[in-house]
Design an enzyme around this catalytic site. Structure first.
Site, PDB file in Angstrom:
ATOM      1  N   CYS A   1       4.369  -7.826 -10.806  1.00  0.00           N
ATOM      2  CA  CYS A   1       3.165  -8.119 -10.019  1.00  0.00           C
ATOM      3  C   CYS A   1       1.928  -7.523 -10.686  1.00  0.00           C
ATOM      4  O   CYS A   1       1.947  -6.385 -11.137  1.00  0.00           O
ATOM      5  CB  CYS A   1       3.328  -7.557  -8.606  1.00  0.00           C
ATOM      6  SG  CYS A   1       1.907  -7.913  -7.563  1.00  0.00           S
TER       7      CYS A   1
ATOM      8  N   CYS B   1       4.196   0.935  -5.003  1.00  0.00           N
ATOM      9  CA  CYS B   1       5.097  -0.204  -5.207  1.00  0.00           C
ATOM     10  C   CYS B   1       5.767  -0.245  -6.575  1.00  0.00           C
ATOM     11  O   CYS B   1       5.094  -0.321  -7.616  1.00  0.00           O
ATOM     12  CB  CYS B   1       4.341  -1.508  -4.980  1.00  0.00           C
ATOM     13  SG  CYS B   1       5.431  -2.932  -5.152  1.00  0.00           S
TER      14      CYS B   1
ATOM     15  N   CYS C   1       2.040 -10.476  11.184  1.00  0.00           N
ATOM     16  CA  CYS C   1       2.801  -9.240  11.045  1.00  0.00           C
ATOM     17  C   CYS C   1       1.983  -8.348  10.112  1.00  0.00           C
ATOM     18  O   CYS C   1       1.753  -8.706   8.957  1.00  0.00           O
ATOM     19  CB  CYS C   1       4.169  -9.545  10.444  1.00  0.00           C
ATOM     20  SG  CYS C   1       5.111  -8.068  10.040  1.00  0.00           S
TER      21      CYS C   1
HETATM   22  S1  SF4 Z   1       2.967  -4.303  -2.804  1.00  0.00           S
HETATM   23 FE1  SF4 Z   1       3.858  -4.553  -4.866  1.00  0.00          FE
HETATM   24  S2  SF4 Z   1       4.417  -6.707  -4.935  1.00  0.00           S
HETATM   25 FE2  SF4 Z   1       2.984  -6.491  -3.216  1.00  0.00          FE
HETATM   26  S3  SF4 Z   1       0.955  -6.881  -4.081  1.00  0.00           S
HETATM   27 FE3  SF4 Z   1       1.278  -4.659  -4.244  1.00  0.00          FE
HETATM   28  S4  SF4 Z   1       2.159  -4.356  -6.306  1.00  0.00           S
HETATM   29 FE4  SF4 Z   1       2.366  -6.524  -5.814  1.00  0.00          FE
END
Ligand code: SF4
Length: 332
Positions: A54, A61, A190
């Site tokens: 991502c 994350c 949500c």
């Molecule tokens: S939580 Fe993780 S997967 Fe979701 S936008 Fe942020 S970096 Fe990307």
């Protein structure tokens, strides 16, 4: 503001959050009983349909491409594989399936067509379908709604003030405008957050105030305890005390009485007794299955043992999803 029109000030909500703990639980338990069956807890299943890589920089994350974590990166799953996971989750007692993709935003491409197909197929299994795919425009929200999407997850994560300490690649307003697009499409919302990221109590309360002032309020609010993953900027954060989770859940229940409060990430570190207190304080959903996107989670069997001990029963899915969405939105 709660659904009866009570406008909460930050100070009032802080004093609720800081009440003697047993008074707080008692107050929240009453609100819970006035609005829900206290012995019913929804079991949801969360699967990562596209993992890792991502471009965003959310500090908690492991799926952000810029951090060095040991997750298994994989491209978008096949529709039939998702349906088979959904079927198994349903057999194990789940009435809601949440599909998460590690995207910054939805793009109008073949992958999105596939996700729309997944939504249709899982909807045919009579499960509530939820997606969390990043930012979304009105048109994309409409396509998902037409495919039978029940809910769209888009967490605020923390307060507006603290947001840039956790994420720099998008703004709080970006978040709110996706939530608005979801609303306009008639899909339920949500949205919740994560505690244990170094925020203050005021940040927690401000996040709850923002969520509670959405009109209508979100039909679902996940409360997560940070799972500090090695390789992420928050890897050194100490685990959040269970008492903070209980306070956060109870305060959420009081300020957003009709919502489903989801006791989400961080459950593996909680004792059965700690989780029982969370249910007492108004949590009425858990995510079951041994993985929560990429982090560990208790197994279905462990959860069913806990349900048996506490006399809880899993909530059934609504049979007519579209009608249920309309009624839920109308009654909020
Ligand atoms: S939580 Fe993780 S997967 Fe979701 S936008 Fe942020 S970096 Fe990307």
């Amino acid at each position: 503001m709660d659904h009866k029109g009570t406008v909460w000030t930050k100070e009032e909500l802080l004093s609720v959050y800081n009440m003697p703990l047993l008074d707080l639980i008692y107050k929240a338990a009453n609100v819970h009983r006035e609005n829900h069956d206290p012995n019913e807890v929804q079991v949801s299943s969360l699967i990562s349909i596209k993992t890792g890589g991502c471009p965003e920089d959310c500090g908690y994350c492991p799926q952000a491409a810029r951090y060095h974590t040991d997750i298994d990166v994989h491209k978008l799953m096949q529709v039939e594989d998702v349906v088979s996971v959904a079927r198994k989750a349903k057999e194990a007692g789940a009435s809601r399936l949440c599909m998460g993709a590690a995207w910054r935003e939805v793009r109008d491409n073949k992958d999105f067509d596939k996700v729309v197909e997944m939504v249709k197929e899982v909807n045919n299994l009579e499960m509530e379908v939820c997606c969390t795919l990043g930012m979304l425009n009105e048109n994309q929200a409409k396509r998902l709604a037409e495919a039978g999407l029940f809910a769209y997850n888009h967490n605020l994560d923390t307060s507006e003030k603290n947001y840039s300490n956790i994420i720099s690649t998008r703004t709080y307003n970006d978040r709110l405008s996706t939530i608005n697009n979801v609303r306009k499409a008639g899909v339920t919302v949500c949205s919740g957050g994560i505690i244990g990221m170094g925020e203050t109590t005021e940040d927690r309360i401000e996040m709850l105030l923002t969520l509670s002032s959405l009109d209508p309020q979100p039909e679902s609010v996940p409360i997560n305890a940070l799972v500090a993953v090695e390789g992420t900027p928050l890897e050194k954060q100490q685990p959040v005390p269970i008492w903070d989770m209980v306070r956060m859940i109870a305060t959420t229940r009081i300020v957003i009485p009709k919502t489903v409060v989801r006791l989400s990430a961080g459950r593996t570190a909680m004792s059965k007794e700690g989780q029982a207190l969370c249910f007492m304080a108004g949590a009425n959903s858990i995510f079951a299955g041994d993985k929560l996107l990429t982090t560990p989670n208790p197994s279905f069997d462990d959860d069913m043992e806990l349900f048996n001990i506490l006399g809880l029963k899993p909530r059934e899915a609504f049979k007519d999803q579209k009608k249920a969405v309309k009624e839920l939105v109308k009654n909020f």
